[in-house]
Design a protein around this motif. Structure first.
Motif, PDB file in Angstrom:
ATOM      1  N   ASN A 224      -5.594   9.108   4.444  1.00 25.38           N
ATOM      2  CA  ASN A 224      -4.531   8.121   4.607  1.00 25.38           C
ATOM      3  C   ASN A 224      -4.494   7.578   6.030  1.00 25.38           C
ATOM      4  OD1 ASN A 224      -3.217  10.029   6.186  1.00 25.38           O
ATOM      5  ND2 ASN A 224      -1.424  10.211   4.876  1.00 25.38           N
ATOM      6  N   GLU A 225      -3.483   6.786   6.335  1.00 24.07           N
ATOM      7  CA  GLU A 225      -3.433   6.072   7.609  1.00 24.07           C
ATOM      8  C   GLU A 225      -3.223   6.993   8.794  1.00 24.07           C
ATOM      9  OE1 GLU A 225       0.791   6.848   6.872  1.00 24.07           O
ATOM     10  OE2 GLU A 225      -0.970   6.477   5.631  1.00 24.07           O
ATOM     11  N   THR A 226      -2.722   8.210   8.575  1.00 23.93           N
ATOM     12  CA  THR A 226      -2.525   9.166   9.667  1.00 23.93           C
ATOM     13  C   THR A 226      -3.647  10.193   9.743  1.00 23.93           C
ATOM     14  OG1 THR A 226      -1.205  10.662   8.290  1.00 23.93           O
ATOM     15  CG2 THR A 226      -0.030   8.916   9.482  1.00 23.93           C
ATOM     16  N   GLY A 227      -4.616  10.115   8.843  1.00 22.32           N
ATOM     17  CA  GLY A 227      -5.739  11.028   8.857  1.00 22.32           C
ATOM     18  C   GLY A 227      -5.620  12.198   7.913  1.00 22.32           C
ATOM     19  N   GLU A 235      -2.713  14.778 -12.871  1.00 23.36           N
ATOM     20  CA  GLU A 235      -1.285  15.073 -13.025  1.00 23.36           C
ATOM     21  C   GLU A 235      -0.560  15.314 -11.696  1.00 23.36           C
ATOM     22  OE1 GLU A 235      -3.369  18.978 -12.713  1.00 23.36           O
ATOM     23  OE2 GLU A 235      -3.762  17.062 -13.713  1.00 23.36           O
ATOM     24  N   LEU A 236      -1.285  15.285 -10.564  1.00 19.79           N
ATOM     25  CA  LEU A 236      -0.655  15.534  -9.268  1.00 19.79           C
ATOM     26  C   LEU A 236      -1.582  15.100  -8.143  1.00 19.79           C
ATOM     27  CD1 LEU A 236      -2.035  18.297  -7.753  1.00 19.79           C
ATOM     28  CD2 LEU A 236      -0.974  19.366  -9.716  1.00 19.79           C
ATOM     29  N   HIS A 237      -1.047  15.135  -6.914  1.00 21.39           N
ATOM     30  CA  HIS A 237      -1.905  14.972  -5.741  1.00 21.39           C
ATOM     31  C   HIS A 237      -1.438  15.896  -4.621  1.00 21.39           C
ATOM     32  CE1 HIS A 237       1.196  11.844  -4.572  1.00 21.39           C
ATOM     33  NE2 HIS A 237       1.023  12.435  -3.393  1.00 21.39           N
ATOM     34  N   LEU A 238      -2.385  16.255  -3.757  1.00 26.11           N
ATOM     35  CA  LEU A 238      -2.117  17.079  -2.589  1.00 26.11           C
ATOM     36  C   LEU A 238      -2.338  16.251  -1.336  1.00 26.11           C
ATOM     37  CD1 LEU A 238      -4.258  20.261  -3.469  1.00 26.11           C
ATOM     38  CD2 LEU A 238      -1.891  19.808  -4.137  1.00 26.11           C
ATOM     39  N   MET A 239      -1.608  16.605  -0.268  1.00 28.23           N
ATOM     40  CA  MET A 239      -1.862  16.043   1.051  1.00 28.23           C
ATOM     41  C   MET A 239      -2.147  17.204   1.989  1.00 28.23           C
ATOM     42  SD  MET A 239      -2.103  12.889   2.047  1.00 28.23           S
ATOM     43  CE  MET A 239      -0.950  11.822   1.186  1.00 28.23           C
ATOM     44  N   ILE A 240      -3.328  17.179   2.623  1.00 20.24           N
ATOM     45  CA  ILE A 240      -3.797  18.288   3.446  1.00 20.24           C
ATOM     46  C   ILE A 240      -3.928  17.846   4.900  1.00 20.24           C
ATOM     47  CG2 ILE A 240      -5.717  19.892   3.847  1.00 20.24           C
ATOM     48  CD1 ILE A 240      -6.306  19.698   0.850  1.00 20.24           C
ATOM     49  N   ASP A 270      -2.539   0.809   3.867  1.00 17.42           N
ATOM     50  CA  ASP A 270      -2.037  -0.011   4.963  1.00 17.42           C
ATOM     51  C   ASP A 270      -1.428   0.897   6.029  1.00 17.42           C
ATOM     52  OD1 ASP A 270       0.575   0.682   4.233  1.00 17.42           O
ATOM     53  OD2 ASP A 270       1.033  -1.236   3.308  1.00 17.42           O
ATOM     54  N   SER A 271      -0.952   0.301   7.116  1.00 15.88           N
ATOM     55  CA  SER A 271      -0.460   1.082   8.248  1.00 15.88           C
ATOM     56  C   SER A 271       0.855   1.789   7.955  1.00 15.88           C
ATOM     57  CB  SER A 271      -0.290   0.173   9.477  1.00 15.88           C
ATOM     58  OG  SER A 271       0.646  -0.858   9.204  1.00 15.88           O
ATOM     59  N   GLU A 272       1.515   1.407   6.865  1.00 12.90           N
ATOM     60  CA  GLU A 272       2.791   2.013   6.498  1.00 12.90           C
ATOM     61  C   GLU A 272       2.625   3.150   5.498  1.00 12.90           C
ATOM     62  OE1 GLU A 272       5.566   1.102   8.050  1.00 12.90           O
ATOM     63  OE2 GLU A 272       4.322  -0.289   9.196  1.00 12.90           O
ATOM     64  N   ASP A 294       3.538   4.093  -2.879  1.00  9.37           N
ATOM     65  CA  ASP A 294       4.232   4.359  -1.628  1.00  9.37           C
ATOM     66  C   ASP A 294       4.406   5.866  -1.492  1.00  9.37           C
ATOM     67  OD1 ASP A 294       5.937   4.670   0.494  1.00  9.37           O
ATOM     68  OD2 ASP A 294       7.379   3.152  -0.142  1.00  9.37           O
ATOM     69  N   PHE A 295       3.667   6.485  -0.560  1.00  5.63           N
ATOM     70  CA  PHE A 295       3.713   7.930  -0.415  1.00  5.63           C
ATOM     71  C   PHE A 295       4.981   8.408   0.276  1.00  5.63           C
ATOM     72  CE2 PHE A 295      -0.691   7.223  -1.327  1.00  5.63           C
ATOM     73  CZ  PHE A 295      -1.092   8.373  -1.990  1.00  5.63           C
ATOM     74  N   SER A 296       5.717   7.520   0.935  1.00 10.26           N
ATOM     75  CA  SER A 296       6.963   7.931   1.577  1.00 10.26           C
ATOM     76  C   SER A 296       8.055   8.187   0.555  1.00 10.26           C
ATOM     77  CB  SER A 296       7.422   6.880   2.591  1.00 10.26           C
ATOM     78  OG  SER A 296       7.762   5.661   1.939  1.00 10.26           O
ATOM     79  N   SER A 297       8.010   7.493  -0.566  1.00 11.03           N
ATOM     80  CA  SER A 297       9.006   7.669  -1.615  1.00 11.03           C
ATOM     81  C   SER A 297       8.410   8.143  -2.931  1.00 11.03           C
ATOM     82  CB  SER A 297       9.753   6.346  -1.861  1.00 11.03           C
ATOM     83  OG  SER A 297       8.847   5.337  -2.289  1.00 11.03           O
ATOM     84  N   ASN A 298       7.079   8.344  -2.955  1.00  9.98           N
ATOM     85  CA  ASN A 298       6.371   8.721  -4.186  1.00  9.98           C
ATOM     86  C   ASN A 298       6.710   7.771  -5.327  1.00  9.98           C
ATOM     87  OD1 ASN A 298       5.057  10.980  -3.033  1.00  9.98           O
ATOM     88  ND2 ASN A 298       6.930  12.178  -3.239  1.00  9.98           N
ATOM     89  N   THR A 299       6.547   6.494  -5.027  1.00  9.10           N
ATOM     90  CA  THR A 299       6.848   5.436  -5.981  1.00  9.10           C
ATOM     91  C   THR A 299       5.611   4.591  -6.233  1.00  9.10           C
ATOM     92  OG1 THR A 299       9.097   5.287  -5.095  1.00  9.10           O
ATOM     93  CG2 THR A 299       8.349   3.464  -6.460  1.00  9.10           C
ATOM     94  N   ALA A 300       5.304   4.341  -7.489  1.00 10.87           N
ATOM     95  CA  ALA A 300       4.206   3.445  -7.847  1.00 10.87           C
ATOM     96  C   ALA A 300       4.767   2.167  -8.426  1.00 10.87           C
ATOM     97  CB  ALA A 300       3.274   4.114  -8.858  1.00 10.87           C
ATOM     98  N   ILE A 301       4.266   1.031  -7.960  1.00  9.76           N
ATOM     99  CA  ILE A 301       4.664  -0.279  -8.483  1.00  9.76           C
ATOM    100  C   ILE A 301       3.453  -0.888  -9.168  1.00  9.76           C
ATOM    101  CG2 ILE A 301       5.545  -2.566  -7.940  1.00  9.76           C
ATOM    102  CD1 ILE A 301       6.891  -1.387  -5.498  1.00  9.76           C
ATOM    103  N   LEU A 302       3.613  -1.248 -10.426  1.00 11.19           N
ATOM    104  CA  LEU A 302       2.532  -1.824 -11.217  1.00 11.19           C
ATOM    105  C   LEU A 302       2.735  -3.326 -11.310  1.00 11.19           C
ATOM    106  CD1 LEU A 302       2.447   0.787 -14.132  1.00 11.19           C
ATOM    107  CD2 LEU A 302       1.505   0.953 -11.817  1.00 11.19           C
TER     108      LEU A 302
END
Length: 377
Positions: A224-227, A235-240, A270-272, A294-302
């Motif tokens: 992601n944008e922060t590395g 069914e899920l995702h991890l952030m390491i 993107d940078s956000e 949007d990973f800040s709110s865990n929201t997907a927009i289709l």
């Protein structure tokens, strides 16, 4: 480690996906909708080749620049890696040789390195690659005539001296990703043990320093944008964390809310912290549609096409067949949607729309090929 559940997707899907715009052409009259000059370097695929073209854009209009830049036309590569405005790809020359070519869209410079000069009669296969400021990393396999199996390696190549180091990896390599002077290597076990493992290579010492069991059903890894390293499952995702190698968060999706960004061939952060991708879709008449997570709110927009294009535009004027790529113009706050046309001519186009909560069509440009990736300057 933090664990979350995602429940936003269905709500957003209902709000965004079920209404149809009146005419799909009114960009709105928002007071803050001000045009800003932007340059797009667009890669388009056509008949087995990849070409670069230049586009000039503001928030209101997009036009083709008569000067196509220095990228030129190349055979369509199967192994590529993007880092900002740097596009790197592997060019196979024979069963035992190839070049790594890195093109910087910030200035138009390129670097070419022969990466397998030492190999003879090896029938090697490059699987994945990544790049760093002064290094390339190639994951490759070579058949072993003694064991009748394939041996896997990471080749680290210095871009200044062309010196290289090979690091053996005991499992079949699937994908690699670079962050924080470390190479993250996704592997899968052979035979009955088809579980995924994430190995970590210290690129300063070329030693494997860590491994993490990821179990089954991993789709892909990304940065992601922060590395941070993103590991996608169905069914899920991890952030390491690339620093501590700890799992920062686990996000589980409720049934029916899976964003499916792990299945997207190409995606863009993107940078956000928003991820732009092609979402495989079983409804709506298109194989895939534009989507943003949007990973800040865990929201997907289709972004269903019928939400911002009318039927005349979708089927006749633009002849949209499928989504080819999704990206973002931060200067003008516009989503960029590359698509293939629903015909046999290998043509495509680039749409620009305003993002949610009020997605609106801005403009379109037809292309003699299908958009592959875009670099916004």
């Amino acid at each position: 480690m933090k664990t979350y559940s995602i429940w936003y997707l269905l709500l957003v899907l209902v709000c965004i996906g079920c209404s149809e715009s009146d005419d799909g052409q009114n960009p709105g009259n928002d007071d803050d909708f001000v045009g800003v000059d932007a340059d797009y370097s667009l890669l388009i695929a056509n008949n087995g080749t990849l070409s670069g073209i230049q586009l000039n854009a503001t928030a209101d209009v997009i036009t083709k620049n008569p000067e196509d830049g220095d990228f030129g036309t190349i055979p369509l590569p199967s192994i590529t890696y993007r880092d900002g405005l740097l596009f790197t790809y592997f060019e196979k020359k024979s069963d035992c040789s190839g070049n790594v070519i890195s093109y910087n869209f910030d200035g138009g410079s390129s670097t070419t390195i022969d990466v397998f000069e030492d190999k003879k009669d090896c029938a090697l296969s490059v699987i994945s690659m990544a790049s760093a400021p002064e290094s390339f990393f190639l994951a490759y396999g070579v058949p072993n005539s003694m064991t009748m199996e394939t041996d896997f390696f990471i080749r680290t190549v210095n871009t200044v001296s062309s010196d290289f180091v090979d690091t053996p990896v005991d499992e079949r390599i699937v994908q690699v990703e670079f962050s924080n002077n470390r190479l993250f290597i996704l592997t899968i076990g052979e035979g009955a043990d088809e579980k995924y493992t994430l190995f970590v290579l210290d690129t300063a010492t070329n030693e494997l320093i860590h491994e993490m069991n990821l179990d089954e059903d991993v789709q892909r890894i990304g940065r992601n944008e922060t590395g941070n390293i993103l590991v996608s499952y169905e069914e899920l995702h991890l952030m390491i964390s690339p620093n501590t190698l700890a799992t920062l968060s686990t996000v589980r999706y409720n049934d029916g809310t899976e964003p499916k960004f792990g299945l997207s061939e190409r995606s863009f952060f993107d940078s956000e912290g928003n991820l732009y991708f092609q979402r495989q879709e079983s409804t709506g008449g298109f194989p895939s549609i534009p989507a943003v997570y949007d990973f800040s709110s865990n929201t997907a927009i289709l972004y269903f096409y019928e939400n911002f294009l009318n039927e005349q535009q979708r089927n006749i004027e633009f002849e949209i067949g499928d989504t080819a790529m999704v990206s973002y113009d931060a200067k003008n706050n516009l989503i960029l949607i590359g698509y293939s046309k629903d015909n046999t001519g290998g043509e495509g186009g680039l749409l620009r729309i305003k993002p949610a909560p009020d997605p609106k069509f801005i403009d379109n440009i037809d292309l003699e090929g299908v958009p592959y990736d875009i670099f916004v300057e």
